[in-house]
Enzyme design. Structure first.
Site, PDB file in Angstrom:
ATOM      1  N   MET A  17       0.855  -1.191   0.000  1.00 14.13           N
ATOM      2  CA  MET A  17       0.000   0.000   0.000  1.00 14.13           C
ATOM      3  C   MET A  17       0.889   1.239   0.000  1.00 14.13           C
ATOM      4  O   MET A  17       1.926   1.259   0.657  1.00 14.13           O
ATOM      5  CB  MET A  17      -0.882   0.009   1.253  1.00 14.13           C
ATOM      6  CG  MET A  17      -1.705   1.278   1.427  1.00 14.13           C
ATOM      7  SD  MET A  17      -2.788   1.211   2.874  1.00 14.13           S
ATOM      8  CE  MET A  17      -1.653   1.729   4.166  1.00 14.13           C
ATOM      9  N   ASP A  19      -0.091   5.710  -1.062  1.00 15.37           N
ATOM     10  CA  ASP A  19      -0.962   6.860  -0.764  1.00 15.37           C
ATOM     11  C   ASP A  19      -2.430   6.537  -0.479  1.00 15.37           C
ATOM     12  O   ASP A  19      -3.019   5.706  -1.171  1.00 15.37           O
ATOM     13  CB  ASP A  19      -1.010   7.814  -1.965  1.00 15.37           C
ATOM     14  CG  ASP A  19       0.333   8.080  -2.581  1.00 15.37           C
ATOM     15  OD1 ASP A  19       1.343   7.648  -2.023  1.00 15.37           O
ATOM     16  OD2 ASP A  19       0.358   8.735  -3.637  1.00 15.37           O
ATOM     17  N   SER A  76      -2.647   7.916  -7.949  1.00 15.71           N
ATOM     18  CA  SER A  76      -3.444   8.581  -6.912  1.00 15.71           C
ATOM     19  C   SER A  76      -4.482   9.549  -7.479  1.00 15.71           C
ATOM     20  O   SER A  76      -4.349  10.044  -8.596  1.00 15.71           O
ATOM     21  CB  SER A  76      -2.521   9.331  -5.958  1.00 15.71           C
ATOM     22  OG  SER A  76      -1.837   8.383  -5.165  1.00 15.71           O
ATOM     23  N   GLU A 198       3.902  16.293  -5.379  1.00 23.27           N
ATOM     24  CA  GLU A 198       2.928  15.206  -5.518  1.00 23.27           C
ATOM     25  C   GLU A 198       1.741  15.449  -4.580  1.00 23.27           C
ATOM     26  O   GLU A 198       1.838  16.181  -3.597  1.00 23.27           O
ATOM     27  CB  GLU A 198       3.576  13.853  -5.157  1.00 23.27           C
ATOM     28  CG  GLU A 198       4.747  13.480  -6.062  1.00 23.27           C
ATOM     29  CD  GLU A 198       5.327  12.087  -5.767  1.00 23.27           C
ATOM     30  OE1 GLU A 198       5.477  11.316  -6.716  1.00 23.27           O
ATOM     31  OE2 GLU A 198       5.633  11.794  -4.604  1.00 23.27           O
TER      32      GLU A 198
HETATM   33  C1  FRU Z   1       3.187   9.473  -4.177  1.00 23.66           C
HETATM   34  C2  FRU Z   1       3.023   8.909  -5.579  1.00 23.66           C
HETATM   35  C3  FRU Z   1       2.008   9.685  -6.378  1.00 23.66           C
HETATM   36  C4  FRU Z   1       1.556   8.674  -7.393  1.00 23.66           C
HETATM   37  C5  FRU Z   1       1.566   7.407  -6.584  1.00 23.66           C
HETATM   38  C6  FRU Z   1       1.898   6.164  -7.360  1.00 23.66           C
HETATM   39  O1  FRU Z   1       3.634   8.537  -3.258  1.00 23.66           O
HETATM   40  O2  FRU Z   1       4.275   8.888  -6.236  1.00 23.66           O
HETATM   41  O3  FRU Z   1       2.492  10.879  -6.935  1.00 23.66           O
HETATM   42  O4  FRU Z   1       0.289   8.963  -7.913  1.00 23.66           O
HETATM   43  O5  FRU Z   1       2.509   7.588  -5.550  1.00 23.66           O
HETATM   44  O6  FRU Z   1       1.736   5.030  -6.550  1.00 23.66           O
END
Ligand code: FRU
Length: 479
Positions: A17, A19, A76, A198
């Site tokens: 797991m 985000d 995400s 992010e």
């Molecule tokens: C942050 C991230 C996001 C991306 C996701 C991919 O941890 O890098 O930017 O959408 O994780 O798992």
């Protein structure tokens, strides 16, 4: 035995797991989706895992909500209640829409591509239908273009999307969630640029609870490759179009001073009568997340937290406190008032605790140092301390248990207190593999993973000078 599986923090049933995603409240239920690789405890093609709760504390695992498809894997994103059926997905009724990033490779080219897509649910989040015209938003400017967070902006009566674009965020607006128009970009020269931006979030909060003094908070996580991932926030104004930072551009406001709070965002659509802005984050760090010493599952979320804005010492700051629902799982062990460190230590000497909550309010006076050892055994201990010379609170995990899985794991994480205060309050959450320290009613937080042996259950209080006063000392078993 699953010795590091937290008792009261959210973890996936199995496998990887990262985000939290798609957090939304609908029909009395909190939804938590999450970046999930269901085939191993390492990252892989991302899916959205799913869990539902009525209180953000007790979670029920649900089937995977979103699977990779011809447009790519599912990165995400967020979810909203489309109350007025602006999308037309729901035949005039309210329903849930998820807005997420499709991540794939550009055909015929050696570069990735990130585009935003929709899915909707006709059964309160139980199952999801991908929109037939995905993707709905792409960029010819940015390779890193992801993590859309969408909310209804009531003044301009339209949807707003904030998403990460390289080392900035872009804002878009829409009437129907399907067609998006560029509004503005924010970030250049502002805050930290130690890595790619992010998982942004943007929401309004009253300052000191006064609805006539609203401010906007922008949360941005930063993928710092070497120093490790961290989250910053900005406070400012937002008119539905662009965000203006209230603070000087070079000010970096850290959301958490520990190592393990990343990619956190807030729940959408919490009812107005409740009015809270509740938040949860991935309790790990990109630097070592893939090698933490758990087996079947990997990574937990932080405790859910309520975010507020307060003016303290003439500055407006984002305040975090554990959600009040956590009080429901308390079992009181000890409650002392107006006592001394020595007296409190007598009460806790024989206790064996691996997952608990502690509230300690102490009056430093002339005391140079206070230490609270948790998850302690003969050879292991995590130290939460106060240092008068530095005027700081710290978590020292250099002897916390297993630390050798990554050279950047062991360390001390500290936060300076703004000014000397008469008393200092530490609100501490310890679980089988984490420590969260809320300082002075949430002005600062230190969130750190630890991996102690199951037998490290001791607790110890000590101060550099005798007789240090404790105004309040409370202990609860949790979970
Ligand atoms: C942050 C991230 C996001 C991306 C996701 C991919 O941890 O890098 O930017 O959408 O994780 O798992």
């Amino acid at each position: 035995m699953d010795k590091f599986r937290p008792k009261y923090h959210f973890t996936p049933e199995r496998n990887w797991m990262n985000d939290p995603n798609g957090m939304v409240f609908f029909n009395g239920e909190y939804h938590l989706f999450y970046q999930h690789h269901p085939h191993s405890a390492l990252p892989g093609p991302m899916h959205w895992g799913h869990a539902i709760s009525s209180d953000m504390v007790n979670w029920e695992h649900c089937p995977i909500a979103l699977y990779p498809d011809e447009n790519g894997v599912i990165f995400s994103g967020s979810a909203v209640v489309d109350w007025e059926d602006t999308s037309g997905f729901f035949g005039g009724k309210p329903g849930l829409v998820a807005i997420f990033t499709h991540h794939d490779r550009m055909p015929g080219m050696d570069r990735v591509r990130e585009r935003q897509s929709l899915a909707y649910s006709l059964d309160s989040g139980r199952s999801w239908i991908k929109y037939s015209d995905n993707p709905v938003l792409e960029s010819d400017r940015f390779v890193d273009f992801r993590d859309p967070k969408v909310f209804w902006h009531s003044d301009s009566k339209r949807w707003v999307m904030i998403l990460a674009s390289g080392q900035s965020v872009c804002l878009y607006h829409s009437d129907n969630l399907k067609e998006w128009t560029f509004s503005s970009e924010f970030g250049h020269g502002n805050g930290s640029h130690d890595g790619v931006w992010e998982c942004p979030d943007l929401f309004a909060l009253p300052v000191d609870g006064d609805p006539s003094r609203m401010k906007w908070v922008m949360i941005v996580s930063i993928g710092r490759p070497e120093q490790g991932t961290m989250t910053q926030y900005f406070i400012g104004e937002f008119d539905g179009h662009s965000f203006v930072n209230d603070n000087p551009a070079d000010v970096v406001l850290r959301l958490d001073h520990g190592s393990d709070n990343y990619a956190g965002v807030s729940w959408s659509d919490v009812p107005e009568e409740d009015g809270r802005r509740n938040y949860i984050a991935w309790m790990s760090n990109g630097k070592y997340a893939i090698v933490t010493p758990t087996d079947e599952w990997r990574s937990a979320m932080t405790v859910p937290r309520t975010l507020t804005l307060e003016s303290r010492h003439n500055q407006i700051r984002l305040i975090q406190n554990p959600v009040r629902e956590l009080e429901q799982i308390r079992i009181s062990i000890l409650s002392l008032e107006e006592t001394s460190i020595e007296e409190a230590q007598l009460h806790i000497a024989g206790l064996e605790l691996d997952s608990f909550e502690m509230i300690a309010e102490f009056v430093p006076g002339m005391t140079k140092a206070l230490t609270i050892k948790v998850r302690a055994s003969d050879s292991q201990q995590t130290v939460i301390g106060y240092e008068a010379n530095q005027n700081e609170i710290y978590v020292d995990r250099t002897r916390s248990g297993i630390i050798d899985f990554h050279k950047g794991f062991a360390g001390i994480h500290a936060v300076k207190l703004a000014t000397a205060t008469e008393s200092i309050k530490l609100h501490i959450f310890v679980d089988r593999s984490s420590v969260e320290v809320f300082v002075n009613d949430g002005i600062a937080v230190i969130t750190d993973l630890i991996f102690p042996e199951p037998g490290a259950t001791g607790l110890e209080l000590s101060a550099s000078e005798a007789g240090m006063r404790l105004r309040r000392f409370e202990l609860f078993k949790l979970g």
